[in-house]
Scaffold this motif. Structure first.
Motif, PDB file in Angstrom:
ATOM      1  N   LEU A  33       0.833  -1.212   0.000  1.00  0.00           N
ATOM      2  CA  LEU A  33       0.000   0.000   0.000  1.00  0.00           C
ATOM      3  C   LEU A  33       0.866   1.260   0.000  1.00  0.00           C
ATOM      4  N   ILE A  34       1.922   1.261   0.787  1.00  0.00           N
ATOM      5  CA  ILE A  34       2.830   2.421   0.803  1.00  0.00           C
ATOM      6  C   ILE A  34       3.416   2.650  -0.588  1.00  0.00           C
ATOM      7  N   ALA A  35       3.826   1.557  -1.237  1.00  0.00           N
ATOM      8  CA  ALA A  35       4.408   1.673  -2.578  1.00  0.00           C
ATOM      9  C   ALA A  35       3.386   2.220  -3.574  1.00  0.00           C
ATOM     10  N   LEU A  36       2.151   1.747  -3.500  1.00  0.00           N
ATOM     11  CA  LEU A  36       1.119   2.217  -4.428  1.00  0.00           C
ATOM     12  C   LEU A  36       0.734   3.669  -4.158  1.00  0.00           C
ATOM     13  N   VAL A  37       0.683   4.055  -2.889  1.00  0.00           N
ATOM     14  CA  VAL A  37       0.371   5.449  -2.537  1.00  0.00           C
ATOM     15  C   VAL A  37       1.447   6.378  -3.088  1.00  0.00           C
ATOM     16  N   LEU A  38       2.721   5.990  -2.892  1.00  0.00           N
ATOM     17  CA  LEU A  38       3.819   6.815  -3.400  1.00  0.00           C
ATOM     18  C   LEU A  38       3.781   6.911  -4.924  1.00  0.00           C
ATOM     19  N   ALA A  39       3.422   5.791  -5.575  1.00  0.00           N
ATOM     20  CA  ALA A  39       3.409   5.770  -7.043  1.00  0.00           C
ATOM     21  C   ALA A  39       2.255   6.580  -7.619  1.00  0.00           C
ATOM     22  N   LYS A  40       1.088   6.558  -6.957  1.00  0.00           N
ATOM     23  CA  LYS A  40      -0.117   7.155  -7.531  1.00  0.00           C
ATOM     24  C   LYS A  40      -0.448   8.539  -6.986  1.00  0.00           C
ATOM     25  N   MET A  41       0.006   8.849  -5.774  1.00  0.00           N
ATOM     26  CA  MET A  41      -0.447  10.082  -5.128  1.00  0.00           C
ATOM     27  C   MET A  41       0.670  11.061  -4.801  1.00  0.00           C
ATOM     28  N   ALA A  95       8.021   0.377 -11.575  1.00  0.00           N
ATOM     29  CA  ALA A  95       8.134  -1.083 -11.500  1.00  0.00           C
ATOM     30  C   ALA A  95       8.685  -1.529 -10.148  1.00  0.00           C
ATOM     31  N   MET A  96       9.334  -0.617  -9.426  1.00  0.00           N
ATOM     32  CA  MET A  96       9.803  -0.939  -8.082  1.00  0.00           C
ATOM     33  C   MET A  96       8.628  -1.113  -7.128  1.00  0.00           C
ATOM     34  N   ALA A  97       7.529  -0.417  -7.406  1.00  0.00           N
ATOM     35  CA  ALA A  97       6.340  -0.501  -6.543  1.00  0.00           C
ATOM     36  C   ALA A  97       5.450  -1.672  -6.929  1.00  0.00           C
ATOM     37  N   GLU A  98       5.121  -1.767  -8.230  1.00  0.00           N
ATOM     38  CA  GLU A  98       4.209  -2.808  -8.708  1.00  0.00           C
ATOM     39  C   GLU A  98       4.493  -3.030 -10.179  1.00  0.00           C
ATOM     40  N   MET A  99       4.511  -4.277 -10.635  1.00  0.00           N
ATOM     41  CA  MET A  99       5.013  -4.543 -11.984  1.00  0.00           C
ATOM     42  C   MET A  99       3.986  -4.296 -13.095  1.00  0.00           C
ATOM     43  N   PHE A 100       2.707  -4.183 -12.774  1.00  0.00           N
ATOM     44  CA  PHE A 100       1.710  -3.999 -13.824  1.00  0.00           C
ATOM     45  C   PHE A 100       1.452  -2.527 -14.148  1.00  0.00           C
ATOM     46  N   ILE A 101       1.537  -1.661 -13.139  1.00  0.00           N
ATOM     47  CA  ILE A 101       1.229  -0.237 -13.323  1.00  0.00           C
ATOM     48  C   ILE A 101       2.073   0.407 -14.428  1.00  0.00           C
ATOM     49  N   PRO A 102       3.390   0.161 -14.522  1.00  0.00           N
ATOM     50  CA  PRO A 102       4.186   0.802 -15.578  1.00  0.00           C
ATOM     51  C   PRO A 102       3.645   0.532 -16.980  1.00  0.00           C
ATOM     52  N   SER A 109      11.617   6.154 -18.221  1.00  0.00           N
ATOM     53  CA  SER A 109      12.344   6.170 -16.943  1.00  0.00           C
ATOM     54  C   SER A 109      11.380   6.142 -15.761  1.00  0.00           C
ATOM     55  N   LYS A 110      10.311   6.962 -15.836  1.00  0.00           N
ATOM     56  CA  LYS A 110       9.317   6.977 -14.758  1.00  0.00           C
ATOM     57  C   LYS A 110       8.632   5.614 -14.645  1.00  0.00           C
TER      58      LYS A 110
END
Length: 449
Positions: A331-339, A372-379, A366-367
């Motif tokens: 959740l922390i990784a997704l919050v940082l990636a999305k918000m 991909a460090m947070a979640e592999m599908f989002i990129p 690059s972004k």
């Protein structure tokens, strides 16, 4: 490296021993291992989904038990969060203390996901519900069930037979025992969680050293072929599926061959945590030696149900270790990636490589590689939504697969294994893999597109 004369003479003599090579032992070896191969390595289509038997089995159980499956996952999260404080292991080291309190955070998050209560932002479909429904529930079933069924490929000779045959290749290219080939295949056709459980089990049995297990867990435990299909569909590469699949495989294994030889993996000790049981090297008659070793293991393995019970218990314990971590860390990784713009800034770490390779949309690539460090599908969703050129989408797709380590999935499992990699080492390996994958995939994209 060559076999000692004593061992070669022993192997030749043992190959003719009637008590090992008897028909009952041969049949036992063939039946159990063919069944294991069918369970883990033979995909087939069922209800429109093309996957292996284990995945179909777990999917069917979850479908048949829609009310019990989430409750079972929640129970594993709660039990796993409480266990370190019940057993006292939370005081064992600073790392144990930190992760024990992180696991406690998994309880309220699990309750929020189960009862669908809490802040609206966290309950968006691609946030907490995604982690609970798409990661915790499937893994809460696939790890225990898969762990029990792994008995058929780790206890009755397949590991020994394949390990003997693959030893020259695995030792030369990846500095690993031949039996590591099983781990590599298990991830691609099955699940990275099962592959990690298999590796951890063999580490505890003394069949891998700490260094070998770390290389396998961080280098071979990637997403399955079925998930690679989803990635290819998302970025519009299904028309080039074979190219995408085989080059992703090539990049993943090439990067692993490099990371196995550089810091921090190269400095880990070649020490065993269980009773050492290293592979013996055979320089000639590989097929005969492989067959003998496999049948001998099948003949001496003992009771099937006892092994299934032990493996199931071990798998449940492992699931209890990583499920409580997966929710807060993911959740922390997704919050940082999305918000937050955190990953936008981190993207500049990889920008020089994308720019030097003259990839189209280098900043976007690059972004995406950073996320991909947070979640592999989002990129892959990001580059697809942006309408990036094919070369950029291909590069991001391969990097997301080859990176292997990401906070919303594999990293909570890695820290739950007995390899005991530090978080700083895990992050460094992850960055190394992203850079190497970006460079190799970028070069391939210049050739292919």
């Amino acid at each position: 490296m060559s076999a000692t004369p004593a061992f070669k003479a022993e192997a030749k003599q043992q190959l003719h021993e009637d008590d090992v090579m008897s028909w009952p032992n041969v049949v036992r070896f063939l039946l159990f291992n063919l069944f294991g191969i069918f369970l883990f390595f033979v995909p087939f289509n069922l209800r429109g989904a093309n996957s292996i038997t284990l995945d179909h089995l777990v999917t069917g159980i979850i479908r048949l038990l829609p009310g019990i499956a989430p409750l079972a996952a929640l129970a594993l999260i709660v039990a796993g969060a409480i266990q370190p404080f019940y057993s006292g292991t939370w005081r064992r080291s600073t790392a144990d203390t930190v992760f024990s309190f992180i696991k406690l955070c998994g309880i309220p998050l699990g309750l929020m996901a189960y009862f669908e209560i809490g802040p609206a932002r966290l309950l968006q479909p691609d946030m907490l519900p995604f982690l609970f429904k798409k990661i915790c529930i499937p893994l809460g079933f696939i790890v225990p069930i898969g762990g029990a069924l792994l008995t058929f490929i780790i206890n009755y000779g397949l590991l020994e037979a394949v390990g003997t045959l693959m030893c020259p290749v695995m030792r030369t290219v990846w500095r690993l025992p031949g039996r590591a080939a099983i781990d590599a295949v298990t991830s691609f056709v099955g699940s990275f969680s099962i592959a990690m459980f298999l590796t951890n089990r063999l580490l505890k049995e003394g069949k891998y050293t700490i260094r070998e297990a770390a290389v396998i867990i961080t280098g071979f435990s990637t997403v399955s072929v079925t998930f690679m299909v989803i990635v290819a569909k998302t970025i519009g590469l299904m028309q080039l599926w074979n190219t995408f699949f085989w080059t992703s495989l090539l990049v993943t294994y090439a990067v692993t061959a490099i990371t196995a030889r550089i810091y921090p993996l190269s400095t880990l000790p070649d020490a065993y945590i269980g009773k050492p049981s290293p592979e013996e090297w055979v320089s000639d008659n590989l097929w005969r030696a492989a067959l003998y070793r496999g049948i001998k293991q099948a003949a001496t393995a003992g009771n099937l149900w006892r092994h299934i019970g032990l493996n199931f218990k071990d798998a449940v314990v492992m699931a209890m270790r990583f499920l409580p971590v997966a929710l807060p860390v993911g959740l922390i990784a997704l919050v940082l990636a999305k918000m937050t713009p955190v990953f936008d800034f981190l993207g500049y770490i990889f920008y020089p490589f994308a720019a030097t390779l003259r990839l189209p949309e280098p900043l976007l690539v690059s972004k995406a590689c950073t996320i991909a460090m947070a979640e592999m599908f989002i990129p892959n969703s990001i580059v697809a939504a942006a309408g990036a050129p094919l070369a950029a989408k291909y590069t991001v797709g391969v990097v997301s697969i080859s990176t292997i380590l990401f906070f919303a999935g594999t990293i909570p499992i890695v820290v739950s294994t007995d390899v005991k990699l530090s978080m700083s080492s895990i992050v460094l390996i992850m960055i190394e893999r992203i850079i190497l994958s970006l460079v190799i995939a970028g070069l391939l994209s210049m050739i292919l597109f």
